[in-house]
Design a protein around this motif. Structure first.
Motif, short mmCIF file in Angstrom:
data_model
loop_
_atom_site.label_atom_id
_atom_site.label_comp_id
_atom_site.label_asym_id
_atom_site.label_seq_id
_atom_site.Cartn_x
_atom_site.Cartn_y
_atom_site.Cartn_z
N SER A 9 6.07 -1.47 1.19
CA SER A 9 7.49 -1.40 0.81
C SER A 9 8.04 0.02 0.77
CB SER A 9 7.68 -2.03 -0.57
OG SER A 9 7.00 -1.28 -1.55
N ASP A 10 7.19 1.02 0.42
CA ASP A 10 7.70 2.37 0.14
C ASP A 10 8.71 2.30 -1.02
OD1 ASP A 10 7.99 5.09 0.38
OD2 ASP A 10 8.81 5.06 2.41
N TYR A 11 8.34 1.51 -2.02
CA TYR A 11 9.18 1.31 -3.22
C TYR A 11 9.42 2.63 -3.96
CZ TYR A 11 10.03 -0.53 -8.02
OH TYR A 11 10.51 -0.81 -9.27
N HIS A 12 10.67 2.87 -4.35
CA HIS A 12 11.04 4.06 -5.13
C HIS A 12 11.78 3.66 -6.41
CE1 HIS A 12 10.10 6.38 -1.48
NE2 HIS A 12 10.35 7.51 -2.12
N GLY A 13 11.54 2.45 -6.93
CA GLY A 13 12.29 1.99 -8.11
C GLY A 13 13.76 1.83 -7.78
N ALA A 17 -1.92 8.92 -2.39
CA ALA A 17 -0.85 9.92 -2.35
C ALA A 17 -0.21 9.88 -0.97
CB ALA A 17 -1.39 11.32 -2.63
N GLU A 18 1.01 10.37 -0.88
CA GLU A 18 1.67 10.51 0.42
C GLU A 18 1.79 12.01 0.68
OE1 GLU A 18 5.62 8.75 0.75
OE2 GLU A 18 5.58 8.85 2.93
N LEU A 19 1.05 12.47 1.67
CA LEU A 19 0.94 13.91 1.92
C LEU A 19 2.04 14.41 2.84
CD1 LEU A 19 -2.92 14.08 2.58
CD2 LEU A 19 -1.70 14.14 0.38
N ASP A 39 2.38 8.66 -4.71
CA ASP A 39 3.43 9.65 -4.93
C ASP A 39 3.32 10.80 -3.93
OD1 ASP A 39 5.23 8.96 -7.08
OD2 ASP A 39 3.44 8.88 -8.36
N HIS A 40 4.45 11.40 -3.61
CA HIS A 40 4.45 12.55 -2.70
C HIS A 40 3.62 13.70 -3.31
CE1 HIS A 40 7.69 10.90 -0.19
NE2 HIS A 40 8.34 10.60 -1.29
N ASP A 41 2.59 14.12 -2.60
CA ASP A 41 1.80 15.30 -2.95
C ASP A 41 1.34 15.34 -4.40
OD1 ASP A 41 2.21 16.44 -0.30
OD2 ASP A 41 4.27 16.84 -0.92
N LEU A 43 0.79 -1.24 0.00
CA LEU A 43 0.00 0.00 0.00
C LEU A 43 0.83 1.29 0.00
CD1 LEU A 43 -2.94 -0.98 2.42
CD2 LEU A 43 -2.88 -0.99 -0.09
N HIS A 44 2.07 1.25 -0.47
CA HIS A 44 2.89 2.48 -0.43
C HIS A 44 4.02 2.35 -1.47
CE1 HIS A 44 5.39 5.37 2.40
NE2 HIS A 44 5.44 5.75 1.13
N THR A 45 3.87 3.04 -2.60
CA THR A 45 4.90 3.03 -3.65
C THR A 45 4.97 4.40 -4.35
OG1 THR A 45 3.54 2.43 -5.57
CG2 THR A 45 4.28 0.60 -4.17
N HIS A 46 6.09 4.63 -5.01
CA HIS A 46 6.30 5.89 -5.72
C HIS A 46 6.68 5.67 -7.18
CE1 HIS A 46 6.35 8.34 -2.01
NE2 HIS A 46 6.72 7.20 -1.48
N SER A 47 6.25 6.59 -8.03
CA SER A 47 6.62 6.57 -9.46
C SER A 47 7.41 7.84 -9.78
CB SER A 47 5.36 6.52 -10.33
OG SER A 47 4.76 7.81 -10.39
ZN ZN Z 1 6.92 7.05 0.60
#
Ligand code: ZN
Ligand code: AMP
Ligand code: FE
Ligand code: FE
Length: 280
Positions: free
Chosen positions: A245-249, A62-64, A37-39, A5-9
Motif C-alpha cells: 500500500s505504501d500507507y502514510h496514515g 526501512a525504505e532507503l 519508514d524512510h531511512d 510490505l510497505h508502510t510508514h509511521s
Molecule cells: Zn514509501
C-alpha cells in the motif's frame, strides 16, 4: 494471508504512531505488515510490542533513499540487522542530510511564503526522518495551501524552484549493503512517474546482478502498462513480484492492504533473510 510490505509511521512521513499503525493493520484485516519508514528503524521496537496484542506479524524494515545517476530510487529493505555498521551509517547520513536540505528549502520558500523551521518541526515527531511532507504539512497549517497534495503540485514539487536535493546512496551499492546486513532488498515503486524521472531497465538489471530480490509491482502509482512491463522485467531477471500500500496514515490516500503480496512470494522473501518476522 493478507500481506502488506510497505508502510510508514510518524518516525518518517506517516501520521500514525507504530502502535496506531499495528492497530490499523489489524482493523484492515492484515496478517502481516512491514514497517518501512524512510531511512529509519526507530519505530521497530514500539511496533514489535503490539504484535501479540493485535495478532499481526511484523516485518521490520526501512525504505532507503537511493540515487541512480541523479534519479531518485527508493529501496525497501526488509528484516536486516539494524546494527550492521555500514548500512546503519547510510541511514544516519541520509537523515542528517535530509535535515539540512529541508532547512534550506524552508529558507527558499520563506522568500515567497512566510514559514520558519520551527513551523516544520511542529509537524514532525522528535527524531523523525524529515521530508517534504513535513514542509507541506507546515504550509497547510500556515494556510498557504489546503492540503499535502496541493503543496506537492507546486511549492515542494521536485521540479519546483524551492527544491533542494539530499544525500542518497547509490542504488546498486545499496542493494549489496542490504544483503551484507542480512536483509532482503526490493525496488519500491520503480515506475512511479508522478514522483519524477524513473530509471531505465538497465538500472534494474544492475541492481538484480547486485542481489536485488524483487520489484514492487502492485502499487497505486503504477498503471496497468507499467505493471505489465515490470512483470516482464521481473520474469526476465528472475526477480520476485510484490505488492503493497505504501500507507502514510492521513498523509496520503493509500489504504492498508489496497495492494498485497502473494503468500508464496512472501515465503520466498523471508527464506532469503537472516532474521524472521516477529510473530504473535
Ligand atoms: Zn514509501
Ligand atoms: P522527500 O523524501 O523529502 O523528497 O519527499 C518525498 C515523499 O513525499 C515521498 O516519500 C512521499 O511519501 C511523499 N509524497 C510525494 N508526493 C506526495 C503527494 N502528492 N502527496 C503526499 N505525499 C507525497
Ligand atoms: Fe513517504
Ligand atoms: Fe517511496
Amino acid at each position: 494471508m493478507r500481506i502488506d510490505l510497505h508502510t510508514h509511521s510518524r518516525h518518517s512521513d506517516g501520521t500514525d504512531s507504530p502502535s496506531e499503525l499495528m492497530a490499523a493493520a489489524a482493523a484492515a484485516g492484515l496478517d502481516v505488515v512491514a514497517l518501512t519508514d524512510h531511512d529509519s528503524t526507530e519505530g521497530w521496537e514500539e511496533a514489535s510490542q503490539q504484535v501479540a496484542g493485535t495478532g499481526v506479524s511484523l516485518v521490520p524494515g526501512a525504505e532507503l533513499s537511493c540515487t541512480a545517476g541523479g534519479i531518485t530510487v527508493h529501496l525497501l529493505c526488509l528484516l536486516h540487522d539494524p546494527e550492521e555498521p555500514e548500512l546503519a551509517a547510510e541511514l544516519d547520513r541520509a537523515r542528517a542530510s535530509r535535515l539540512s536540505r529541508a532547512e534550506e528549502m524552508v529558507r527558499r520558500i520563506n522568500a515567497d511564503y512566510p514559514i520558519t523551521w520551527s513551523d516544520v518541526l511542529a509537524q514532525a515527531s522528535s527524531g523523525a526522518t524529515i521530508g517534504r511532507p513535513h514542509i507541506a504539512d507546515a504550509l497547510v497549517a500556515l494556510g498557504h495551501v489546503p492540503d499535502r497534495a496541493t503543496a506537492f503540485e507546486h511549492i515542494v514539487a521536485g521540479r519546483g524552484k524551492y527544491y533542494v536535493r539530499h544525500y542518497a546512496q547509490d542504488a546498486v551499492t545499496a542493494v549489496g549493503r542490504v544483503r551484507a546486513a542480512g536483509g532482503v532488498p526490493i525496488f519500491a515503486h520503480p515506475l512511479a512517474r508522478s514522483r519524477g524521472r524513473v530509471v531505465d531497465d538497465d538500472v534494474i538489471a544492475a541492481m538484480a546482478r547486485a542481489g536485488l530480490a524483487g520489484l514492487e509491482v502492485d502499487h497505486r502509482d503504477h498503471d496497468e502498462p507499467a505493471r505489465r512491463h515490470l512483470r516482464g522485467v521481473a520474469a526476465e531477471l528472475g526477480l520476485l513480484v510484490t505488492g503493497a500500500s505504501d500507507y502514510h496514515g492521513a498523509g496520503k490516500p493509500n489504504r492498508l492492504g489496497e495492494n498485497t503480496t502473494d503468500p508464496e512470494v512472501f515465503g520466498e522473501l523471508i527464506a532469503r533473510a537472516d532474521r524472521q518476522p516477529i510473530r504473535p
